[in-house]
Motif scaffolding. Structure first.
Motif, PDB file in Angstrom:
ATOM      1  N   SER A   1       0.844  -1.213  -0.118  1.00  0.00           N
ATOM      2  CA  SER A   1      -0.127  -0.541   0.281  1.00  0.00           C
ATOM      3  C   SER A   1       0.247   1.084   0.263  1.00  0.00           C
ATOM      4  CB  SER A   1      -1.083  -0.048   1.374  1.00  0.00           C
ATOM      5  OG  SER A   1      -1.566  -1.167   1.194  1.00  0.00           O
ATOM      6  N   LEU A   2       1.965   1.503   0.760  1.00  0.00           N
ATOM      7  CA  LEU A   2       2.593   2.293   0.914  1.00  0.00           C
ATOM      8  C   LEU A   2       3.314   2.599  -0.273  1.00  0.00           C
ATOM      9  CD1 LEU A   2       4.644   3.360   3.392  1.00  0.00           C
ATOM     10  CD2 LEU A   2       6.259   3.384   1.177  1.00  0.00           C
ATOM     11  N   HIS A   3       3.624   1.751  -1.257  1.00  0.00           N
ATOM     12  CA  HIS A   3       4.371   1.858  -2.903  1.00  0.00           C
ATOM     13  C   HIS A   3       3.634   2.469  -3.207  1.00  0.00           C
ATOM     14  CE1 HIS A   3       8.073  -0.318  -2.983  1.00  0.00           C
ATOM     15  NE2 HIS A   3       7.773  -0.992  -2.256  1.00  0.00           N
ATOM     16  N   SER A   4       2.207   1.993  -3.355  1.00  0.00           N
ATOM     17  CA  SER A   4       1.318   2.051  -4.160  1.00  0.00           C
ATOM     18  C   SER A   4       0.517   3.943  -3.696  1.00  0.00           C
ATOM     19  CB  SER A   4      -0.473   1.862  -3.843  1.00  0.00           C
ATOM     20  OG  SER A   4       0.244   0.788  -4.837  1.00  0.00           O
ATOM     21  N   TRP A   5       0.786   4.174  -2.388  1.00  0.00           N
ATOM     22  CA  TRP A   5       0.224   5.847  -2.774  1.00  0.00           C
ATOM     23  C   TRP A   5       1.244   6.353  -2.889  1.00  0.00           C
ATOM     24  CZ3 TRP A   5      -2.297   6.144   3.212  1.00  0.00           C
ATOM     25  CH2 TRP A   5      -2.642   5.184   3.404  1.00  0.00           C
ATOM     26  N   LYS A   6       2.523   5.995  -2.310  1.00  0.00           N
ATOM     27  CA  LYS A   6       3.772   6.514  -2.917  1.00  0.00           C
ATOM     28  C   LYS A   6       3.393   7.481  -4.429  1.00  0.00           C
ATOM     29  CE  LYS A   6       7.657   4.972  -3.672  1.00  0.00           C
ATOM     30  NZ  LYS A   6       9.489   4.572  -3.275  1.00  0.00           N
ATOM     31  N   ASP A   7       3.197   6.329  -5.500  1.00  0.00           N
ATOM     32  CA  ASP A   7       3.443   6.026  -6.895  1.00  0.00           C
ATOM     33  C   ASP A   7       2.271   7.517  -6.900  1.00  0.00           C
ATOM     34  OD1 ASP A   7       5.078   4.703  -7.401  1.00  0.00           O
ATOM     35  OD2 ASP A   7       3.834   2.756  -7.608  1.00  0.00           O
ATOM     36  N   LYS A   8       0.507   6.590  -5.995  1.00  0.00           N
ATOM     37  CA  LYS A   8      -0.564   8.462  -6.805  1.00  0.00           C
ATOM     38  C   LYS A   8      -0.017   9.397  -6.270  1.00  0.00           C
ATOM     39  CE  LYS A   8      -5.215   8.655  -5.497  1.00  0.00           C
ATOM     40  NZ  LYS A   8      -6.012   9.056  -6.648  1.00  0.00           N
ATOM     41  N   LEU A   9       0.567   9.765  -4.889  1.00  0.00           N
ATOM     42  CA  LEU A   9       0.770  11.190  -4.851  1.00  0.00           C
ATOM     43  C   LEU A   9       2.220  11.847  -5.936  1.00  0.00           C
ATOM     44  CD1 LEU A   9       0.901  10.104  -0.522  1.00  0.00           C
ATOM     45  CD2 LEU A   9      -0.281  11.920  -1.857  1.00  0.00           C
ATOM     46  N   LYS A  10       2.726  10.988  -5.652  1.00  0.00           N
ATOM     47  CA  LYS A  10       4.044  11.134  -7.457  1.00  0.00           C
ATOM     48  C   LYS A  10       3.368  12.077  -8.178  1.00  0.00           C
ATOM     49  CE  LYS A  10       8.204   8.916  -6.143  1.00  0.00           C
ATOM     50  NZ  LYS A  10       9.398   7.973  -6.787  1.00  0.00           N
ATOM     51  N   ARG A  11       2.387  11.150  -8.761  1.00  0.00           N
ATOM     52  CA  ARG A  11       1.510  11.161  -9.930  1.00  0.00           C
ATOM     53  C   ARG A  11       0.397  12.601 -10.131  1.00  0.00           C
ATOM     54  NH1 ARG A  11      -0.571   6.580 -10.082  1.00  0.00           N
ATOM     55  NH2 ARG A  11      -2.087   6.995  -9.440  1.00  0.00           N
ATOM     56  N   ASP A  12      -0.268  12.399  -8.882  1.00  0.00           N
ATOM     57  CA  ASP A  12      -1.485  13.280  -8.929  1.00  0.00           C
ATOM     58  C   ASP A  12      -1.247  14.873  -7.586  1.00  0.00           C
ATOM     59  OD1 ASP A  12      -3.061  11.558  -9.411  1.00  0.00           O
ATOM     60  OD2 ASP A  12      -3.773  11.038  -7.591  1.00  0.00           O
ATOM     61  N   TYR A  13      -0.219  14.663  -7.349  1.00  0.00           N
ATOM     62  CA  TYR A  13       0.887  16.111  -6.376  1.00  0.00           C
ATOM     63  C   TYR A  13       1.886  16.082  -6.891  1.00  0.00           C
ATOM     64  CZ  TYR A  13      -3.399  16.143  -4.989  1.00  0.00           C
ATOM     65  OH  TYR A  13      -5.185  15.816  -4.916  1.00  0.00           O
ATOM     66  N   PRO A  14       3.098  16.145  -7.396  1.00  0.00           N
ATOM     67  CA  PRO A  14       4.356  15.983  -8.017  1.00  0.00           C
ATOM     68  C   PRO A  14       5.417  17.144  -7.444  1.00  0.00           C
ATOM     69  CG  PRO A  14       3.593  16.491 -10.262  1.00  0.00           C
ATOM     70  CD  PRO A  14       1.753  16.452  -9.570  1.00  0.00           C
ATOM     71  N   ASN A  15       5.173  18.465  -7.153  1.00  0.00           N
ATOM     72  CA  ASN A  15       5.486  19.464  -6.661  1.00  0.00           C
ATOM     73  C   ASN A  15       5.087  19.461  -5.342  1.00  0.00           C
ATOM     74  OD1 ASN A  15       6.493  20.317  -9.210  1.00  0.00           O
ATOM     75  ND2 ASN A  15       4.164  21.544  -9.637  1.00  0.00           N
ATOM     76  N   GLN A  16       4.644  17.972  -4.576  1.00  0.00           N
ATOM     77  CA  GLN A  16       4.593  18.023  -3.452  1.00  0.00           C
ATOM     78  C   GLN A  16       5.268  17.585  -2.472  1.00  0.00           C
ATOM     79  OE1 GLN A  16       2.332  20.288  -1.547  1.00  0.00           O
ATOM     80  NE2 GLN A  16       3.844  19.884   0.171  1.00  0.00           N
ATOM     81  N   LYS A  17       5.847  17.413  -1.560  1.00  0.00           N
ATOM     82  CA  LYS A  17       7.052  16.728  -1.173  1.00  0.00           C
ATOM     83  C   LYS A  17       5.789  16.205   0.339  1.00  0.00           C
ATOM     84  CE  LYS A  17      11.590  19.332  -1.577  1.00  0.00           C
ATOM     85  NZ  LYS A  17      12.043  20.335  -0.634  1.00  0.00           N
ATOM     86  N   ILE A  18       6.047  14.769   0.322  1.00  0.00           N
ATOM     87  CA  ILE A  18       5.250  14.074   1.255  1.00  0.00           C
ATOM     88  C   ILE A  18       6.115  12.871   2.226  1.00  0.00           C
ATOM     89  CG2 ILE A  18       3.477  12.510   1.483  1.00  0.00           C
ATOM     90  CD1 ILE A  18       2.371  14.931  -0.424  1.00  0.00           C
ATOM     91  N   VAL A  19       5.410  12.905   3.452  1.00  0.00           N
ATOM     92  CA  VAL A  19       6.245  12.095   3.925  1.00  0.00           C
ATOM     93  C   VAL A  19       5.260  11.118   4.186  1.00  0.00           C
ATOM     94  CG1 VAL A  19       7.317  12.130   6.683  1.00  0.00           C
ATOM     95  CG2 VAL A  19       7.699  13.287   4.684  1.00  0.00           C
TER      96      VAL A  19
END
Length: 159
Positions: free
Chosen positions: A101-119
């Protein structure tokens, strides 16, 4: 960047390095693998029910309760993987679902919010595997940089 405390390093060595996470069958967790994540008032919020909007969030109350946006996100974006799998699964199986799930969330967040730094934070104790995330903001921290102070095993992935 990925970092973890010593107890998670041992789990990583024992489990994660021995399996192909992307090959894990997601059927038991398909409803959480690619969740809806919305940006409301510069907060990135897990919206599993597709029902959030800025109209139904009381920001003044939330900031008083959580202190800042990061605290709010870390709180409302907490998901216990155990709640989405059969009770007969072992902790290690649930942990593998958590990492998938972490891998999927990471991919989704990168794709949907590419300029936002996420932890993204995956934590494990004797009972629960928990996944959460928050935006990385200057001057706001939810998790201590000293991961060894926590009793749980913790993996942190920063985008």
């Amino acid at each position: 960047m990925r970092y973890m405390n010593e107890s998670m390093k041992q789990i990583n060595k024992d489990i994660f390095e021995k399996i192909n996470i992307e090959a894990v069958d997601i059927l038991p967790i398909e409803n959480i693998v690619t969740p809806n994540i919305v940006n409301i008032n510069e907060c990135y919020i897990l919206d599993l029910e597709n029902e959030l909007s800025s109209k139904n969030i009381n920001w003044n109350r939330l900031m008083k309760m959580h202190g800042d946006r990061t605290g709010y996100e870390a709180s409302c974006n907490e998901l216990r993987i155990n709640d989405y799998v059969d009770d007969n699964k072992t902790r290690d199986e649930i942990l593998i679902y958590g990492l998938r799930s972490l891998h999927s969330w990471k991919d989704k967040l990168k794709r949907d919010y590419p300029n936002q730094k996420i932890v993204l934070i995956l934590s494990v104790n004797e009972k629960f595997v928990t996944l959460r995330f928050h935006a990385k903001r200057e001057g706001e921290n939810w998790l201590s940089s000293d991961l060894e102070r926590y009793q749980e095993s913790i993996l942190v992935e920063e985008l």
